[in-house]
Design a protein around this motif. Sequence first.
Motif, PDB file in Angstrom:
ATOM      1  N   ASN A  65       0.848  -1.196   0.000  1.00 47.39           N
ATOM      2  CA  ASN A  65       0.000   0.000   0.000  1.00 47.39           C
ATOM      3  C   ASN A  65       0.881   1.243   0.000  1.00 47.39           C
ATOM      4  OD1 ASN A  65      -1.931   1.976   0.280  1.00 47.39           O
ATOM      5  ND2 ASN A  65      -2.406   1.506   2.414  1.00 47.39           N
ATOM      6  N   ARG A 102      -4.522   2.925  -0.849  1.00 48.75           N
ATOM      7  CA  ARG A 102      -5.770   3.157  -0.110  1.00 48.75           C
ATOM      8  C   ARG A 102      -5.431   3.754   1.257  1.00 48.75           C
ATOM      9  NH1 ARG A 102      -3.815  -1.673  -0.261  1.00 48.75           N
ATOM     10  NH2 ARG A 102      -3.478  -2.848   1.660  1.00 48.75           N
ATOM     11  N   ARG A 103      -6.443   4.292   1.908  1.00 45.28           N
ATOM     12  CA  ARG A 103      -6.230   4.732   3.277  1.00 45.28           C
ATOM     13  C   ARG A 103      -6.040   3.509   4.167  1.00 45.28           C
ATOM     14  NH1 ARG A 103      -9.736   8.962   7.081  1.00 45.28           N
ATOM     15  NH2 ARG A 103      -8.429   8.679   8.933  1.00 45.28           N
ATOM     16  N   THR A 104      -5.120   3.567   5.095  1.00 45.67           N
ATOM     17  CA  THR A 104      -4.843   2.423   5.959  1.00 45.67           C
ATOM     18  C   THR A 104      -6.068   2.055   6.791  1.00 45.67           C
ATOM     19  OG1 THR A 104      -2.503   2.999   6.082  1.00 45.67           O
ATOM     20  CG2 THR A 104      -3.361   1.534   7.784  1.00 45.67           C
ATOM     21  N   ALA A 105      -6.636   3.035   7.485  1.00 50.18           N
ATOM     22  CA  ALA A 105      -7.835   2.795   8.280  1.00 50.18           C
ATOM     23  C   ALA A 105      -9.049   2.690   7.366  1.00 50.18           C
ATOM     24  CB  ALA A 105      -8.034   3.921   9.284  1.00 50.18           C
ATOM     25  N   LYS A 106     -10.022   1.922   7.774  1.00 49.64           N
ATOM     26  CA  LYS A 106     -11.242   1.793   6.981  1.00 49.64           C
ATOM     27  C   LYS A 106     -12.150   2.993   7.254  1.00 49.64           C
ATOM     28  CE  LYS A 106     -11.027  -3.153   6.304  1.00 49.64           C
ATOM     29  NZ  LYS A 106     -11.676  -4.469   6.469  1.00 49.64           N
ATOM     30  N   ARG A 107     -11.662   4.129   6.774  1.00 50.18           N
ATOM     31  CA  ARG A 107     -12.341   5.416   6.863  1.00 50.18           C
ATOM     32  C   ARG A 107     -12.149   6.128   5.538  1.00 50.18           C
ATOM     33  NH1 ARG A 107     -12.647   7.658  12.435  1.00 50.18           N
ATOM     34  NH2 ARG A 107     -12.232   5.937  13.873  1.00 50.18           N
ATOM     35  N   LYS A 143     -14.918   1.417  -2.017  1.00 53.54           N
ATOM     36  CA  LYS A 143     -14.967   0.950  -0.638  1.00 53.54           C
ATOM     37  C   LYS A 143     -14.723   2.158   0.249  1.00 53.54           C
ATOM     38  CE  LYS A 143     -13.350  -3.752  -1.610  1.00 53.54           C
ATOM     39  NZ  LYS A 143     -12.289  -4.773  -1.361  1.00 53.54           N
ATOM     40  N   VAL A 144     -14.925   2.003   1.540  1.00 57.21           N
ATOM     41  CA  VAL A 144     -14.877   3.160   2.415  1.00 57.21           C
ATOM     42  C   VAL A 144     -13.510   3.851   2.378  1.00 57.21           C
ATOM     43  CG1 VAL A 144     -14.227   1.811   4.465  1.00 57.21           C
ATOM     44  CG2 VAL A 144     -15.416   4.009   4.737  1.00 57.21           C
ATOM     45  N   ASN A 145     -12.422   3.101   2.198  1.00 58.46           N
ATOM     46  CA  ASN A 145     -11.081   3.696   2.237  1.00 58.46           C
ATOM     47  C   ASN A 145     -10.399   3.732   0.876  1.00 58.46           C
ATOM     48  OD1 ASN A 145     -10.889   0.896   2.200  1.00 58.46           O
ATOM     49  ND2 ASN A 145      -9.017   0.836   3.427  1.00 58.46           N
ATOM     50  N   SER A 146     -11.164   3.570  -0.214  1.00 57.09           N
ATOM     51  CA  SER A 146     -10.580   3.543  -1.558  1.00 57.09           C
ATOM     52  C   SER A 146     -10.173   4.930  -2.036  1.00 57.09           C
ATOM     53  CB  SER A 146     -11.577   2.955  -2.561  1.00 57.09           C
ATOM     54  OG  SER A 146     -11.836   1.604  -2.290  1.00 57.09           O
TER      55      SER A 146
END
Length: 265
Positions: A65, A102-107, A143-146
Amino acid sequence: MFFHEFRVDEIFKYAWDAGCTSVEFWLETPDFWLNGMDTDKLLRIMENFPGLLPVTMHAPVLDLNPCSINPFVVEASVRSTVLALKTAEKCKAEIITIHPGRRTAKRPAGKRDYKRFENYINIIKEESEHLKVKVCIENMEQKVNSLFYQPEMVHKLLNEEEWLYFTLDTAHALVSGEERLNKFIDLNFDRIANIHLSTVNNSGRHLPVSGDVRISNFLEKISGFGYDGHITLEIEDLNFPDKLSAEEKKEIISGEINYVSSFFR
């Protein structure tokens, strides 16, 4: 992933037997990735199948990532992409596809995440500046962190980075509906150099496309626009209920090729 468990020489032979005119070689193919990444051996295998040349390639993405908050993950991701660029150039690949991270956290991704992407793409730009291989960014599934799952964001990126091309993944787009897939074409058609072709349904991603009305509409549209770039069948064999033999896999690919080709005659 369709020929995931096979040796590299077998993968090229099966693709040729099925009627392919090119192969997108994924560096994380286990037989290559886990056995020394012998590029000279890969070149010798490729030379045995001149009808599949030039190939395209896909940079490593598993466990990686480039937008991670972990600097060690970022370092490994960048090094892996740079290695992929050099391998693609040595193999005279026409295209190499990369993922945006992507963002590491699912945010939801924010300014810091896009800044990390900017740092990454600047490195790739510098590393590819004197190479002949075209670098393509791939759209991601929403997706939420895409990052870069919206047609408008890809369009903005391609306008800012004139050296960069686009790999359009139909399955990633279709997760959000056919309208989004059409928007990707309308906004970015002139920068598409590769298409990852597959479809989706409620039970899976990266499914065969034959007979899917949405894909038929898509193929009619890009054929009408004069598309003449790569079309890469991206089919996940684990979506099938039973383990497929090599012969069964070749038969599936052959059928898919006949279906897709019918739109370009």
